[in-house]
Write a protein that holds these residues in place. Structure first.
Motif, PDB file in Angstrom:
ATOM      1  N   ASN A 162       0.808  -1.138   0.104  1.00  0.00           N
ATOM      2  CA  ASN A 162       0.093  -0.019   0.191  1.00  0.00           C
ATOM      3  C   ASN A 162       0.898   1.282  -0.119  1.00  0.00           C
ATOM      4  O   ASN A 162       0.567   2.211  -0.737  1.00  0.00           O
ATOM      5  CB  ASN A 162      -0.927  -0.107   1.265  1.00  0.00           C
ATOM      6  CG  ASN A 162      -2.208  -0.822   1.269  1.00  0.00           C
ATOM      7  OD1 ASN A 162      -2.370  -0.988  -0.028  1.00  0.00           O
ATOM      8  ND2 ASN A 162      -2.751  -1.116   2.056  1.00  0.00           N
ATOM      9  N   ASP A 191       4.735   6.112   5.151  1.00  0.00           N
ATOM     10  CA  ASP A 191       5.033   6.692   3.581  1.00  0.00           C
ATOM     11  C   ASP A 191       5.035   8.232   3.582  1.00  0.00           C
ATOM     12  O   ASP A 191       4.248   8.814   4.370  1.00  0.00           O
ATOM     13  CB  ASP A 191       4.565   5.777   2.697  1.00  0.00           C
ATOM     14  CG  ASP A 191       3.013   6.094   2.370  1.00  0.00           C
ATOM     15  OD1 ASP A 191       2.633   7.338   2.515  1.00  0.00           O
ATOM     16  OD2 ASP A 191       2.297   4.982   3.050  1.00  0.00           O
ATOM     17  N   LEU A 202     -11.454   2.708   5.451  1.00  0.00           N
ATOM     18  CA  LEU A 202     -10.382   2.102   5.090  1.00  0.00           C
ATOM     19  C   LEU A 202     -10.211   0.786   5.353  1.00  0.00           C
ATOM     20  O   LEU A 202      -9.572  -0.299   4.799  1.00  0.00           O
ATOM     21  CB  LEU A 202      -9.030   2.771   6.085  1.00  0.00           C
ATOM     22  CG  LEU A 202      -7.752   2.640   5.851  1.00  0.00           C
ATOM     23  CD1 LEU A 202      -7.560   3.263   4.338  1.00  0.00           C
ATOM     24  CD2 LEU A 202      -6.886   3.389   6.732  1.00  0.00           C
ATOM     25  N   THR A 208     -11.827   0.137  -1.677  1.00  0.00           N
ATOM     26  CA  THR A 208     -10.585   0.729  -2.523  1.00  0.00           C
ATOM     27  C   THR A 208     -10.659   1.937  -3.254  1.00  0.00           C
ATOM     28  O   THR A 208     -11.773   2.388  -3.625  1.00  0.00           O
ATOM     29  CB  THR A 208     -10.038  -0.658  -3.522  1.00  0.00           C
ATOM     30  OG1 THR A 208      -8.940  -0.412  -3.917  1.00  0.00           O
ATOM     31  CG2 THR A 208     -11.142  -0.993  -4.431  1.00  0.00           C
ATOM     32  N   THR A 209      -9.501   2.386  -3.387  1.00  0.00           N
ATOM     33  CA  THR A 209      -9.553   3.878  -4.224  1.00  0.00           C
ATOM     34  C   THR A 209      -8.683   3.481  -5.639  1.00  0.00           C
ATOM     35  O   THR A 209      -8.536   4.313  -6.285  1.00  0.00           O
ATOM     36  CB  THR A 209      -9.062   4.911  -3.302  1.00  0.00           C
ATOM     37  OG1 THR A 209      -7.746   4.673  -2.791  1.00  0.00           O
ATOM     38  CG2 THR A 209      -9.778   5.451  -2.242  1.00  0.00           C
ATOM     39  N   LYS A 210      -8.346   2.274  -5.596  1.00  0.00           N
ATOM     40  CA  LYS A 210      -7.303   1.871  -6.829  1.00  0.00           C
ATOM     41  C   LYS A 210      -8.174   1.536  -7.762  1.00  0.00           C
ATOM     42  O   LYS A 210      -9.432   0.998  -7.736  1.00  0.00           O
ATOM     43  CB  LYS A 210      -6.536   0.830  -6.222  1.00  0.00           C
ATOM     44  CG  LYS A 210      -5.712   1.330  -5.091  1.00  0.00           C
ATOM     45  CD  LYS A 210      -4.583   0.061  -4.636  1.00  0.00           C
ATOM     46  CE  LYS A 210      -3.956   0.636  -3.304  1.00  0.00           C
ATOM     47  NZ  LYS A 210      -3.363  -0.421  -2.668  1.00  0.00           N
ATOM     48  N   GLY A 215      -6.316  -3.104  -7.139  1.00  0.00           N
ATOM     49  CA  GLY A 215      -6.735  -3.276  -6.055  1.00  0.00           C
ATOM     50  C   GLY A 215      -7.912  -3.993  -5.658  1.00  0.00           C
ATOM     51  O   GLY A 215      -9.065  -3.611  -6.430  1.00  0.00           O
ATOM     52  N   VAL A 216      -8.142  -4.956  -4.558  1.00  0.00           N
ATOM     53  CA  VAL A 216      -9.443  -5.510  -4.644  1.00  0.00           C
ATOM     54  C   VAL A 216     -10.135  -4.959  -3.281  1.00  0.00           C
ATOM     55  O   VAL A 216     -11.205  -5.123  -2.706  1.00  0.00           O
ATOM     56  CB  VAL A 216      -9.396  -7.029  -4.776  1.00  0.00           C
ATOM     57  CG1 VAL A 216      -9.454  -7.703  -6.007  1.00  0.00           C
ATOM     58  CG2 VAL A 216      -8.502  -7.633  -3.760  1.00  0.00           C
ATOM     59  N   GLY A 217      -9.172  -4.234  -2.559  1.00  0.00           N
ATOM     60  CA  GLY A 217      -9.721  -3.625  -1.307  1.00  0.00           C
ATOM     61  C   GLY A 217      -9.890  -4.779  -0.042  1.00  0.00           C
ATOM     62  O   GLY A 217     -10.850  -4.590   0.961  1.00  0.00           O
ATOM     63  N   LEU A 220      -6.285  -4.418   3.846  1.00  0.00           N
ATOM     64  CA  LEU A 220      -6.380  -3.954   5.247  1.00  0.00           C
ATOM     65  C   LEU A 220      -7.503  -4.690   5.918  1.00  0.00           C
ATOM     66  O   LEU A 220      -7.238  -4.797   7.302  1.00  0.00           O
ATOM     67  CB  LEU A 220      -6.724  -2.475   5.178  1.00  0.00           C
ATOM     68  CG  LEU A 220      -5.337  -1.699   4.864  1.00  0.00           C
ATOM     69  CD1 LEU A 220      -5.923  -0.147   4.713  1.00  0.00           C
ATOM     70  CD2 LEU A 220      -4.284  -1.812   5.746  1.00  0.00           C
TER      71      LEU A 220
HETATM   72  P1  ADP Z   1      -6.532  -2.288  -1.867  1.00  0.00           P
HETATM   73  O1  ADP Z   1      -4.769  -1.971  -1.594  1.00  0.00           O
HETATM   74  O2  ADP Z   1      -6.554  -3.666  -2.698  1.00  0.00           O
HETATM   75  O3  ADP Z   1      -7.065  -1.044  -2.302  1.00  0.00           O
HETATM   76  P2  ADP Z   1      -6.462  -2.215   1.124  1.00  0.00           P
HETATM   77  O4  ADP Z   1      -7.457  -3.055   1.778  1.00  0.00           O
HETATM   78  O5  ADP Z   1      -4.936  -2.800   1.386  1.00  0.00           O
HETATM   79  O6  ADP Z   1      -6.926  -2.524  -0.425  1.00  0.00           O
HETATM   80  O7  ADP Z   1      -6.535  -0.720   0.920  1.00  0.00           O
HETATM   81  C1  ADP Z   1      -7.663  -0.043   0.893  1.00  0.00           C
HETATM   82  C2  ADP Z   1      -7.743   1.513   0.677  1.00  0.00           C
HETATM   83  O8  ADP Z   1      -6.881   2.061   1.837  1.00  0.00           O
HETATM   84  C3  ADP Z   1      -6.778   1.703  -0.506  1.00  0.00           C
HETATM   85  O9  ADP Z   1      -7.519   1.534  -1.871  1.00  0.00           O
HETATM   86  C4  ADP Z   1      -6.126   3.038  -0.258  1.00  0.00           C
HETATM   87  O10 ADP Z   1      -7.446   3.994  -0.721  1.00  0.00           O
HETATM   88  C5  ADP Z   1      -6.094   3.196   1.195  1.00  0.00           C
HETATM   89  N1  ADP Z   1      -4.679   2.976   1.664  1.00  0.00           N
HETATM   90  C6  ADP Z   1      -4.208   2.174   2.024  1.00  0.00           C
HETATM   91  N2  ADP Z   1      -2.744   2.229   2.325  1.00  0.00           N
HETATM   92  C7  ADP Z   1      -2.803   3.404   2.194  1.00  0.00           C
HETATM   93  C8  ADP Z   1      -1.592   4.353   2.167  1.00  0.00           C
HETATM   94  N3  ADP Z   1      -0.326   3.889   2.694  1.00  0.00           N
HETATM   95  N4  ADP Z   1      -1.650   5.584   1.818  1.00  0.00           N
HETATM   96  C9  ADP Z   1      -2.809   6.073   1.350  1.00  0.00           C
HETATM   97  N5  ADP Z   1      -3.957   5.357   1.185  1.00  0.00           N
HETATM   98  C10 ADP Z   1      -3.896   4.009   1.792  1.00  0.00           C
END
Ligand code: ADP
Length: 256
Positions: A162, A191, A202, A208-210, A215-217, A220
């Motif tokens: 991430n 970071d 989150l 997910t914002t990807k 990303g599949v969300g 985390l």
């Molecule tokens: P994914 O990586 O598949 O999107 P995650 O559950 O790992 O799923 O993360 C969910 C969302 O949390 C990400 O899409 C992002 O928007 C946000 N996020 C996670 N880690 C970070 C980070 N280090 N900086 C900014 N946003 C983050």
């Protein structure tokens, strides 16, 4: 005196009864919150797997029709879409497999430093592909927690991945990994990326914002599940200057 004794005995036995009830209530609560989490996750997963399945059926029907009409090039595009969807379903089930719960008896003393190193080794190809500065500060002494190395590595891989994604548009990207051993083990991944846009959503499964495919969300949501299982906590905030800060706190086992 006898009367007093009898009253005391009655009070003691009543108190014991209350304590027992409390224990049962606590267990029921723990059980039902686990079931609620499981229910929420299952609903999200079946929704998430049903979507690509339905889309695949549509693309397949489309491809069949295109082949019948002798338009193979367009049919190929549909097959590519199906391939992408299979990839997405694979990514989801891979993540879930890593979460597959292990029995409590599998928990052993794990040095958090080795899990960090293991995760960085797994991530090496992605880290090498980018010009990114990684700083790692670990105690000289081992930091033992009760857990299993694989799942701890999985959490670390998610956090580093991430951080890598969040810094993809930054000119001088940096990831800082810091492990402190105090009353608890405190592992921080910081970071200097874009920062967290939605601190409330989150940890929700499938948030997910990807871009689709990136990303599949689940990272985390699964990581929180793992850390909670190990008796710890995973929290996130935005850094005071830039970027995101993720912190894992885990109980330490002393004198291992
Ligand atoms: P994914 O990586 O598949 O999107 P995650 O559950 O790992 O799923 O993360 C969910 C969302 O949390 C990400 O899409 C992002 O928007 C946000 N996020 C996670 N880690 C970070 C980070 N280090 N900086 C900014 N946003 C983050």
């Amino acid at each position: 005196m006898r009367k007093l004794n009898i009253r005391l005995q009655r009070e003691v036995s009543e108190r014991q009864k209350v304590e027992k009830n409390l224990q049962v209530a606590e267990q029921t609560l723990a059980q039902s919150s686990k079931l609620a989490a499981l229910g929420e996750m299952s609903a999200a997963i079946s929704h998430e797997l049903n979507q690509p399945l339905a889309a695949m059926r549509t693309y397949l029907a489309g491809a069949k029709l295109l082949l019948q009409r002798k338009r193979p090039d367009e049919a190929l595009t549909s097959f590519q879409r199906i391939d992408d969807l299979i990839g997405r379903m694979g990514a989801i089930t891979r993540q879930l497999k890593s979460y597959a719960r292990k029995g409590g008896e599998d928990l052993i003393a794990v040095d958090v430093r080795s899990a960090i190193d293991g995760a960085l080794e797994i991530m090496e190809p992605q880290l090498k592909a980018r010009q990114i500065s990684i700083s790692k500060t670990l105690p000289i002494e081992p930091v033992f927690i009760l857990g299993d190395q694989l799942r701890l590595e999985q959490v670390m891989v998610n956090l580093v991945r991430n951080a890598l994604d969040a810094t993809s548009t930054v000119v001088l990207p940096e990831i800082e990994i810091l492990l402190l051993a105090d009353e608890t083990a405190i592992l921080t991944v910081r970071d200097n990326g874009e920062g967290i846009s939605d601190l409330n959503e989150l940890f929700e499964p499938f948030f997910t914002t990807k871009k689709p495919g990136d990303g599949v969300g689940l990272g985390l949501a699964i990581s929180t599940g793992i850390i909670t299982d190990l008796g710890g906590r995973l929290v996130a905030r935005n850094g005071s200057v830039a970027g995101a800060v993720f912190q894992v706190t885990l109980p330490i086992i002393k004198n291992s």
